[in-house]
Design a protein around this motif. Structure first.
Motif, PDB file in Angstrom:
ATOM      1  N   ASP A 240       0.845  -1.190   0.000  1.00 27.54           N
ATOM      2  CA  ASP A 240       0.000   0.000   0.000  1.00 27.54           C
ATOM      3  C   ASP A 240       0.883   1.242   0.000  1.00 27.54           C
ATOM      4  N   ALA A 241       0.298   2.407   0.292  1.00 25.93           N
ATOM      5  CA  ALA A 241       1.036   3.663   0.201  1.00 25.93           C
ATOM      6  C   ALA A 241       2.235   3.721   1.142  1.00 25.93           C
ATOM      7  N   ALA A 242       2.125   3.086   2.315  1.00 23.44           N
ATOM      8  CA  ALA A 242       3.226   3.107   3.287  1.00 23.44           C
ATOM      9  C   ALA A 242       4.295   2.069   2.977  1.00 23.44           C
ATOM     10  N   GLY A 243       3.942   1.031   2.224  1.00 26.88           N
ATOM     11  CA  GLY A 243       4.866  -0.064   1.986  1.00 26.88           C
ATOM     12  C   GLY A 243       5.080  -0.887   3.244  1.00 26.88           C
ATOM     13  N   CYS A 244       5.861  -1.943   3.086  1.00 27.53           N
ATOM     14  CA  CYS A 244       6.196  -2.800   4.224  1.00 27.53           C
ATOM     15  C   CYS A 244       7.648  -3.241   4.074  1.00 27.53           C
TER      16      CYS A 244
ATOM     17  N   ARG B 260       8.994 -12.343   2.626  1.00 27.12           N
ATOM     18  CA  ARG B 260       8.066 -11.912   1.585  1.00 27.12           C
ATOM     19  C   ARG B 260       7.041 -10.886   2.070  1.00 27.12           C
ATOM     20  N   SER B 261       7.088 -10.551   3.334  1.00 26.57           N
ATOM     21  CA  SER B 261       6.292  -9.420   3.803  1.00 26.57           C
ATOM     22  C   SER B 261       6.857  -8.090   3.305  1.00 26.57           C
ATOM     23  N   ARG B 262       8.071  -8.116   2.780  1.00 22.91           N
ATOM     24  CA  ARG B 262       8.672  -6.880   2.245  1.00 22.91           C
ATOM     25  C   ARG B 262       7.951  -6.507   0.951  1.00 22.91           C
ATOM     26  N   ARG B 263       7.254  -5.377   0.958  1.00 21.66           N
ATOM     27  CA  ARG B 263       6.408  -4.999  -0.173  1.00 21.66           C
ATOM     28  C   ARG B 263       6.709  -3.576  -0.600  1.00 21.66           C
ATOM     29  N   ALA B 264       7.122  -3.434  -1.853  1.00 17.30           N
ATOM     30  CA  ALA B 264       7.236  -2.115  -2.458  1.00 17.30           C
ATOM     31  C   ALA B 264       5.847  -1.618  -2.831  1.00 17.30           C
TER      32      ALA B 264
ATOM     33  N   HIS C 249       2.965 -11.521  -3.976  1.00 19.22           N
ATOM     34  CA  HIS C 249       4.184 -11.005  -3.359  1.00 19.22           C
ATOM     35  C   HIS C 249       5.054 -10.359  -4.426  1.00 19.22           C
ATOM     36  N   ASP C 250       5.928  -9.477  -4.006  1.00 19.11           N
ATOM     37  CA  ASP C 250       6.789  -8.766  -4.946  1.00 19.11           C
ATOM     38  C   ASP C 250       7.625  -9.755  -5.755  1.00 19.11           C
ATOM     39  N   GLY C 251       7.667  -9.543  -7.065  1.00 16.13           N
ATOM     40  CA  GLY C 251       8.424 -10.414  -7.948  1.00 16.13           C
ATOM     41  C   GLY C 251       7.652 -11.621  -8.438  1.00 16.13           C
ATOM     42  N   MET C 252       6.452 -11.817  -7.955  1.00 16.38           N
ATOM     43  CA  MET C 252       5.624 -12.959  -8.373  1.00 16.38           C
ATOM     44  C   MET C 252       5.256 -12.826  -9.850  1.00 16.38           C
TER      45      MET C 252
END
Length: 261
Positions: A10-14, A32-36, A238-241
């Motif tokens: 989301d807007a804040a990222g993780c 994988r909780s790391r989200r751009a 997840h990112d990169g999926m």
């Protein structure tokens, strides 16, 4: 068509700045909780289409090894979806851009230094890019006037990206969105109700209503459990999926829901 989730946050990222919750700790460890911030890449044999320009776009394109974007389309005029456009500046001249009038006014005033080729999208009017038939469909994301999702068709394969939206999507849009092979749906929180976003329960209800064969939840906040725990209950992207649309599993949404119960 190959669909790549460049950013699923989301807007804040993780991790969210200053937060020590379980998901943010997992993200800081490289889980994988790391989200751009949100962006989706569509690759065909003819070119590359980018949906939204995340503020994290430079790192996203480097990771995806994309030297040039064929076209950019925007879902709506919020910073976490357009703020990364300058990352293409001095890398790619005269970027082909597509968005609503609301989007055009914002981008051309904010990034007046960039040489853009902007085409204004009209609701329900199909365009064709690199073998993809793409139709913008109005959604509900107040207070914006013209938020949209996209229906993308290649041959008989149908992808739907909701963009940021509440569950209150106009009926005409729902009719065009029906029966996708893959639905990529906004689901900012597992259960809490938001007036301008869907939660996971609502997004899965939408998938069932549309008759989607597969659903992936995106635009995820740090308020989900860590990814490896959350994925046992929710079909999170997840990112990169990457998903090859022609290889999407033939399964009903109900069977998918059963696997997360």
């Amino acid at each position: 068509m190959l669909v790549e989730m460049l950013g699923t946050g989301d807007a804040a990222g993780c991790p969210k700045i200053g937060c020590g919750c379980a998901a943010c700790r997992d993200a800081l460890r490289g889980g994988r909780s790391r989200r751009a911030r949100f962006s989706v890449l569509l690759r065909t044999g003819e070119g590359v289409v980018l949906i939204d320009t995340s503020p994290d776009l430079r790192e996203q394109l480097l990771r995806a090894r994309i030297p040039k974007v064929g076209a950019v389309l925007w879902t709506h005029a919020h910073y976490d979806h357009y703020g990364g456009l300058p990352e293409l500046f001095r890398v790619q001249r005269r970027v082909r851009c597509y968005g609503t009038r609301e989007m055009r006014d914002l981008v051309e005033s904010t990034f007046s230094f960039m040489p853009l080729r902007f085409t204004t999208l009209e609701p329900f009017e199909e365009i064709e890019l690199f073998g993809l038939r793409i139709t913008p469909v109005p959604v509900h994301h107040p207070p914006l006037r013209e938020p949209c999702g996209f229906v993308v068709i290649e041959n008989d394969q149908k992808l739907v990206i909701t963009g940021d939206t509440s569950i209150h999507i106009p009926q005409e849009s729902l009719e065009l969105m029906a029966e996708p092979k893959l639905l990529i749906a906004d689901a900012i929180h597992p259960t809490l109700n938001f007036h301008k976003h869907m939660n996971a329960t609502e997004a899965l209800e939408l998938a069932g209503m549309l008759g989607a064969e597969r659903v992936l939840l995106t635009h995820l906040s740090h308020l989900y459990p860590p990814h490896e725990h959350a994925i046992k209950r929710y079909p999170l992207a997840h990112d990169g999926m990457c998903v090859a649309l022609e290889a999407t599993r033939e399964e009903s949404v109900q069977s998918q829901l059963d696997s997360y119960s």
